[in-house]
Write an enzyme that holds these catalytic residues in place. Structure first.
Site, PDB file in Angstrom:
ATOM      1  CB  ALA A 108      24.784  53.201 -14.820  1.00  0.00           C
ATOM      2  CD  GLU A 167      18.707  56.212 -11.389  1.00  0.00           C
ATOM      3  OE1 GLU A 167      19.650  55.935 -12.149  1.00  0.00           O
ATOM      4  OE2 GLU A 167      17.654  55.568 -11.354  1.00  0.00           O
ATOM      5  CD  GLU A 217      18.763  57.380 -16.436  1.00  0.00           C
ATOM      6  OE1 GLU A 217      18.080  58.427 -16.649  1.00  0.00           O
ATOM      7  OE2 GLU A 217      19.174  57.062 -15.310  1.00  0.00           O
ATOM      8  N   GLY A 255      22.445  57.387 -13.255  1.00  0.00           N
ATOM      9  CA  GLY A 255      22.802  56.736 -11.999  1.00  0.00           C
ATOM     10  C   GLY A 255      23.481  57.679 -11.013  1.00  0.00           C
TER      11      GLY A 255
END
Ligand code: HXC
Length: 257
Positions: A65, A111, A131, A108
């Site tokens: 992300a 993911e 993260e 992300g």
């Protein structure tokens, strides 16, 4: 349509989507999410498109992300906007799609790859959920999908240490379907997508739905769901065609109904 963060190519019945923010190693900001939601919805709605491949660059599928977008957000901002909830629109895609991963698939990025129906990895792929090093945690399903994919021990180790897993380990662990040489990644993924695109489309959706049910239900319920969908496919013309074609030793001609 033209997108700022995605490149779209059509290969007959296969849509190829490339994440395209090279300056940020394809970090997933709100713009990427918004565009991807549009592309996936258009793909689902287009009967001529039968499979989709999502890929990144040689260096990165996606490095996570977008940290710069998140860094100044407060709890109230995140909770108030239900940050990341939009990804559920991507996972709502009914038709099959594949993630083709080369280079970094971190946070992300990992993911999103796990949101796909399966992952084909280049031998250069590196998966991780780092993260924790940023003081946070997976936020787009990683703690759940990674654990279901590779089990508690490895998922826990990956998330608590933030270490990366290479393509070989990812294949041994069940995170990826197959590893291919980096130079062949997109071609191999397109070839696999074409195989799927040539299948009867309603059967493709049904197969996907019943496998996904294995993650949502108990065994008896899942088997019942499978059997009902299986019975339901006998209401399609493609079932009659598929079985007739087998008996007559010819390829099936699918109607998607
Ligand atoms: C924003 C990012 C980014 C990210 C890389 N960049 N990852 N920008 N968000 N996730 C930017 C860098 O700032 C840099 O921009 C450019 O991309 C190139 O990256 P470099 O670090 O210079 O490349 P390199 O040295 O090759 O290192 C590659 C890397 C490293 C190991 C992948 O970039 C890295 O560790 N990235 C962060 C990985 C990460 O923590 N991902 C998880 C994110 S959090 P400039 O402008 O400096 O050139 C996440 C969580 C979701 O995904 C859940 C809740 C938070």
């Amino acid at each position: 349509a033209d997108y700022e963060t995605l490149l779209i190519e059509r290969h007959d019945a296969v849509t190829l989507v490339r994440l395209n923010r090279p300056q940020a190693l394809n970090a997933l900001n709100s713009r990427v999410l918004g565009e991807l939601i549009e592309v996936m919805a258009a793909y689902d709605a287009d009967p001529a498109q039968r499979c989709l491949v999502l890929t990144g660059s040689e260096k990165a599928f996606a490095a996570g992300a977008d940290i710069k977008e998140m860094s100044s957000q407060s709890f109230a901002d995140m909770y108030g906007s239900n940050f990341f909830a939009g990804w559920e629109k991507v996972t709502a895609t009914r038709k099959p799609w594949i993630a083709a991963v080369a280079g970094y698939a971190l946070g992300g990025g990992c993911e999103v790859a796990m949101m796909a129906d399966f992952i084909i990895a280049a031998d250069t792929a590196k998966f991780g959920q780092p993260e924790i090093k940023l003081g946070v945690s997976p936020g787009m399903g990683g703690s759940q999908r990674l654990t279901r994919a590779i089990g508690k021990a490895k998922a826990m180790e990956m998330c608590l240490t933030g270490r990366m897993m290479d393509a070989g380990e990812a294949e041994r662990s069940g995170l990826v379907a197959r590893v291919v040489p980096a130079a062949d990644l997109v071609d191999e993924a397109l070839k696999t997508a074409k195989t799927i695109a040539d299948m009867p489309p309603l059967a493709a959706i049904a197969n996907k739905e019943m496998i996904n049910a294995a993650f949502e239900t108990g065994l008896a319920q899942g088997i019942l769901f499978e059997r009902r969908l299986f019975h339901g496919l006998f209401g399609t013309e493609d079932q009659s065609e598929g079985m007739a074609a087998f008996v007559e030793k010819r390829p099936g001609a699918w109607k998607g109904r």
